[in-house]
Design a protein around this motif. Structure first.
Motif, PDB file in Angstrom:
ATOM      1  N   SER A  87     -14.656   5.251  13.998  1.00  0.00           N
ATOM      2  CA  SER A  87     -13.991   4.509  15.099  1.00  0.00           C
ATOM      3  C   SER A  87     -15.182   3.418  15.527  1.00  0.00           C
ATOM      4  O   SER A  87     -16.035   4.031  16.232  1.00  0.00           O
ATOM      5  N   THR A 121      -8.449   1.970  11.525  1.00  0.00           N
ATOM      6  CA  THR A 121      -9.465   1.470  10.395  1.00  0.00           C
ATOM      7  C   THR A 121      -9.199   2.123   9.162  1.00  0.00           C
ATOM      8  O   THR A 121      -9.209   1.526   8.028  1.00  0.00           O
ATOM      9  N   SER A 122      -8.575   3.560   9.106  1.00  0.00           N
ATOM     10  CA  SER A 122      -8.202   3.971   7.909  1.00  0.00           C
ATOM     11  C   SER A 122      -6.885   3.333   7.232  1.00  0.00           C
ATOM     12  O   SER A 122      -6.749   3.151   5.889  1.00  0.00           O
ATOM     13  N   LYS A 123      -6.107   2.941   8.247  1.00  0.00           N
ATOM     14  CA  LYS A 123      -4.698   2.497   7.584  1.00  0.00           C
ATOM     15  C   LYS A 123      -5.052   1.042   7.037  1.00  0.00           C
ATOM     16  O   LYS A 123      -4.509   0.756   6.029  1.00  0.00           O
ATOM     17  N   VAL A 166      -4.572   8.940   3.710  1.00  0.00           N
ATOM     18  CA  VAL A 166      -5.912   9.355   3.515  1.00  0.00           C
ATOM     19  C   VAL A 166      -6.355  10.479   3.185  1.00  0.00           C
ATOM     20  O   VAL A 166      -5.425  11.648   2.873  1.00  0.00           O
ATOM     21  N   ASP A 209     -15.402   0.057   9.347  1.00  0.00           N
ATOM     22  CA  ASP A 209     -14.527   0.241  10.377  1.00  0.00           C
ATOM     23  C   ASP A 209     -13.624  -1.095  10.426  1.00  0.00           C
ATOM     24  O   ASP A 209     -13.560  -1.923  11.309  1.00  0.00           O
ATOM     25  N   LYS A 260     -10.922   9.768   6.659  1.00  0.00           N
ATOM     26  CA  LYS A 260     -10.832   9.067   8.035  1.00  0.00           C
ATOM     27  C   LYS A 260     -11.802  10.054   8.884  1.00  0.00           C
ATOM     28  O   LYS A 260     -12.097  11.220   8.845  1.00  0.00           O
ATOM     29  N   SER A 297     -10.414   5.133  14.441  1.00  0.00           N
ATOM     30  CA  SER A 297     -10.294   5.567  13.009  1.00  0.00           C
ATOM     31  C   SER A 297      -9.041   5.519  12.307  1.00  0.00           C
ATOM     32  O   SER A 297      -8.732   5.635  11.075  1.00  0.00           O
ATOM     33  N   ASP A 298      -7.820   5.887  13.253  1.00  0.00           N
ATOM     34  CA  ASP A 298      -6.731   5.800  12.724  1.00  0.00           C
ATOM     35  C   ASP A 298      -6.200   4.472  12.269  1.00  0.00           C
ATOM     36  O   ASP A 298      -5.440   4.438  11.022  1.00  0.00           O
ATOM     37  N   THR A 312     -15.160   5.622   3.571  1.00  0.00           N
ATOM     38  CA  THR A 312     -15.121   6.628   5.030  1.00  0.00           C
ATOM     39  C   THR A 312     -15.086   5.531   6.091  1.00  0.00           C
ATOM     40  O   THR A 312     -15.554   4.654   6.251  1.00  0.00           O
ATOM     41  N   THR A 313     -13.911   5.990   6.839  1.00  0.00           N
ATOM     42  CA  THR A 313     -13.948   5.183   8.091  1.00  0.00           C
ATOM     43  C   THR A 313     -14.112   5.578   9.346  1.00  0.00           C
ATOM     44  O   THR A 313     -14.257   6.887   9.734  1.00  0.00           O
TER      45      THR A 313
END
Length: 339
Positions: free
Chosen positions: A40, A48-50, A102, A13, A68, A45-46, A37-38
Motif C-alpha cells: 500500500s 496495486t495487486s490487481k 493473488v 506498488d 498482496k 494493496s488491493d 509482492t505488493t
C-alpha cells in the motif's frame, strides 16, 4: 554476451513507474523473477495487486505469483497520494480485469518462503514503502543474512536540489515511500541487511530524465514492452511537467533502483549515519543524516542512529542504456557489464 540469471523479488506498488520496473524484470535476460509482492503505497494493496496481475497478464506471464501486502502501513492509516497515476493507476491503459488471482500467501510470507528456498541468492528491489519486508524480518529475523541484497527507492538525502524541490508526501523534507511507512523503513534500514538506497535526489529528474534518443529507441523497438514504456513516459511527462515554472520531468522514478540492481556500477555510493523521523510532525519520513565530525566512528554514539549505504551519484549514460536494454530484452554491449 551471456547473463547469469539473478533471482529477484519485486516489492512494489503499481503505479506507473513501478509497472515499468515490472516490465524490466519480465524482459531482461539476466533476471529470474520469483514473485511480485505488493504494497500500500501509491495506492492501496488491493489495487496495486490487481494492477500487477493486469500487467503480468498483458505480457503473458501469469506464471509469476503476486502476493498482496497489508491495506495500510504497520501502525498508520494509508495516506492518499496526491500524484496522479491515472484513473486506473497505470497511466490510463485500462487493461481488462485480471483473470488470475493473488497468491494465498501474504506478501511477507512470500518473501520468507522464497528467501528460505534460495538462501543467499535472492535480491529484493523495493520500489514502495517497506511494510512487507519489515514484517518479514520481524516474523523471521533469520532471513536477514540469507537475503543477497536489497535495493530500495527511498529517502531524500540532499545530494541534489531535487531532494528539496521534488519532495513527496505531506512534508517538504520527505520522500513518499518513507513518508507512508517510516516505522517500516526504520526497521529495515537498521536491520543489518545488505541494503543500498537510491534517494529521490538521484532518481527524480536530472540524469534520470529519459532522453529523446532513448525514447525514440524504445518506440523503434515496436514491441509491447517498448510501446508500454514509451506510453507511460508520455503520460508522466504530460502529468508532471510545469510549463510556467520551467520544470520538466520525463522519467519513471522507481526505475533508478531497478536499473541499479541490473547495473550496480552505474551508481556511486557512500556509507552514512542516519535516523528516520517517525513523528507526526512536518518532518515525518525525513532522513536525519548525522554529519558531525565527532560521531564519525565505527558505531553510532546514539542508539537511534544507524549506518546505511546510499547512492550519491548516477552515471547518466549507463542509466539510459540499461533502461533501454532492460525494456528491449536485448543483449547489452560489452561496455555495460551487468553483475
Amino acid at each position: 554476451m551471456t547473463f547469469t540469471k539473478q533471482k529477484l523479488i519485486l516489492d512494489c506498488d503499481p503505479g506507473t513507474d513501478d509497472s515499468v520496473c515490472l516490465v524490466m524484470a519480465l524482459t531482461h535476460p539476466g533476471v529470474e523473477l520469483l514473485a511480485v509482492t505488493t504494497e500500500s503505497g501509491n495506492l492501496t494493496s488491493d489495487i496495486t495487486s490487481k494492477n500487477a496481475l493486469k500487467v503480468l497478464e498483458h505480457f503473458n506471464r501469469t506464471d509469476i505469483p503476486v502476493a498482496k501486502g497489508m491495506l495500510h502501513p504497520l501502525i498508520r492509516s494509508h495516506p492518499k497520494d496526491p500524484y496522479s497515476h491515472g484513473e486506473d493507476g497505470l497511466g490510463n491503459h485500462f487493461f481488462p480485469e485480471p483473470q488470475t488471482r493473488v497468491s494465498e500467501l501474504p506478501a511477507a510470507l512470500m518473501i520468507i518462503e522464497q528467501v528460505m528456498k534460495y538462501p543467499g541468492e535472492v535480491t529484493l528491489v523495493c520500489t514502495a514503502p517497506l511494510t512487507n519486508l519489515a514484517l518479514a524480518i520481524m516474523l523471521k529475523p533469520e532471513i536477514i543474512p540469507l537475503i543477497k541484497k536489497v535495493y530500495h527507492l527511498g529517502g531524500s538525502y540532499g545530494f541534489s536540489e531535487a531532494a528539496f524541490y521534488c519532495a513527496t508526501g505531506d512534508s517538504p523534507m520527505s520522500e513518499w515511500n518513507l513518508y507512508v511507512d517510516p516505522e517500516a523503513a526504520r526497521i529495515v534500514y537498521s536491520s543489518g541487511l545488505n541494503l543500498t538506497t537510491v534517494g529521490l535526489d538521484i532518481a527524480y529528474g536530472g540524469k534520470t530524465n529519459i532522453t529523446d534518443k532513448t525514447l525514440d529507441r524504445l518506440r523503434t523497438l515496436n514491441t509491447p514492452q517498448g510501446n508500454y514504456a514509451a506510453e507511460i513516459l508520455d503520460y508522466i511527462e504530460q502529468a508532471t511537467s510545469d510549463d510556467k515554472g520551467g520544470f520538466h520531468f520525463r522519467g519513471t522514478i522507481d526505475t533508478a533502483a531497478m536499473c541499479a540492481f541490473l547495473c550496480p556500477q552505474m551508481i556511486k555510493t557512500k556509507k552514512i549515519l542516519i535516523s528516520i523521523d517517525t513523528s507526526d510532525t512536518a518532518s515525518r519520513g525525513m532522513i536525519l543524516w548525522d554529519r558531525r565530525l565527532w560521531t564519525k566512528r565505527e558505531l553510532s554514539k546514539w542508539d537511534n542512529f544507524f549506518y546505511i549505504e546510499t547512492a550519491y551519484d548516477i552515471d547518466e549514460t549507463l542509466y539510459q542504456e540499461t533502461y533501454y536494454q532492460a525494456i528491449g530484452g536485448i543483449q547489452a554491449p560489452e561496455e555495460v557489464k551487468y553483475a
